[in-house]
Design a protein around this motif. Sequence first.
Motif, mmCIF file in Angstrom:
data_model
loop_
_atom_site.group_PDB
_atom_site.id
_atom_site.type_symbol
_atom_site.label_atom_id
_atom_site.label_comp_id
_atom_site.label_asym_id
_atom_site.label_seq_id
_atom_site.Cartn_x
_atom_site.Cartn_y
_atom_site.Cartn_z
ATOM 1 N N SER A 189 0.198 4.077 -0.745
ATOM 2 C CA SER A 189 0.972 3.512 -1.855
ATOM 3 C C SER A 189 1.274 2.040 -1.596
ATOM 4 C CB SER A 189 2.290 4.270 -2.035
ATOM 5 O OG SER A 189 2.039 5.594 -2.428
ATOM 6 N N LYS A 209 -2.134 -4.741 -3.352
ATOM 7 C CA LYS A 209 -3.253 -5.160 -4.209
ATOM 8 C C LYS A 209 -2.746 -5.550 -5.598
ATOM 9 C CE LYS A 209 -6.684 -2.345 -1.838
ATOM 10 N NZ LYS A 209 -7.405 -1.078 -1.843
ATOM 11 N N ALA A 210 -1.814 -4.781 -6.129
ATOM 12 C CA ALA A 210 -1.241 -5.097 -7.452
ATOM 13 C C ALA A 210 -0.525 -6.441 -7.400
ATOM 14 C CB ALA A 210 -0.288 -3.996 -7.907
ATOM 15 N N GLN A 252 -3.052 -9.263 -7.304
ATOM 16 C CA GLN A 252 -3.628 -9.455 -8.638
ATOM 17 C C GLN A 252 -2.637 -10.186 -9.544
ATOM 18 O OE1 GLN A 252 -6.878 -8.757 -9.632
ATOM 19 N NE2 GLN A 252 -6.224 -10.060 -11.292
ATOM 20 N N PHE A 253 -1.355 -9.833 -9.415
ATOM 21 C CA PHE A 253 -0.314 -10.507 -10.196
ATOM 22 C C PHE A 253 -0.284 -11.998 -9.875
ATOM 23 C CE2 PHE A 253 3.592 -11.455 -12.227
ATOM 24 C CZ PHE A 253 4.297 -12.272 -11.365
ATOM 25 N N GLU A 263 -1.738 -0.073 -2.329
ATOM 26 C CA GLU A 263 -1.891 -0.248 -3.777
ATOM 27 C C GLU A 263 -0.896 -1.275 -4.306
ATOM 28 O OE1 GLU A 263 -3.249 4.345 -4.531
ATOM 29 O OE2 GLU A 263 -1.842 3.456 -5.940
ATOM 30 N N ALA A 264 0.332 -1.241 -3.802
ATOM 31 C CA ALA A 264 1.343 -2.211 -4.232
ATOM 32 C C ALA A 264 0.937 -3.621 -3.822
ATOM 33 C CB ALA A 264 2.709 -1.855 -3.640
#
Length: 132
Positions: free
Chosen positions: A27, A33-34, A37-38, A30-31
Amino acid sequence: MSDNARDHFEIPKFEIPTDMRSMAEASFDEARKAFEQFVTNARDTAGKIEERNAEMRAGAKDLSTRALSYAERNVQSSLDYAQSLLKAKDLNEVMRLHSDYVQGQMRSLAEQASEMGQAVSRAAMDAVKPKN
């Protein structure tokens, strides 16, 4: 206090179960990577705004660049802190990591507030200068 009595008051060992740690790390990845991307999207958007608004004053550009940089550093620091907590071996390490994180964030926020205050003052002074 005798050795036997002291044994009864030891802090219990703190461990995150392996399955829970693996799930938390996935998790967390994933955070991260998010967030990356942001940041990429925010930079792209900032670049597009700059292209469309060629008249943007240098002070305002400096403020937005600083704000984005501070946000990026603060979120990155929080993600790094969270990741270090996942690897903590016991409660003492968790407490040390937390103390280090809070102290570092307080220093960082004080520096950021000071720098931003100076930049706002410069931008305000530039805004009242007559145009030639």
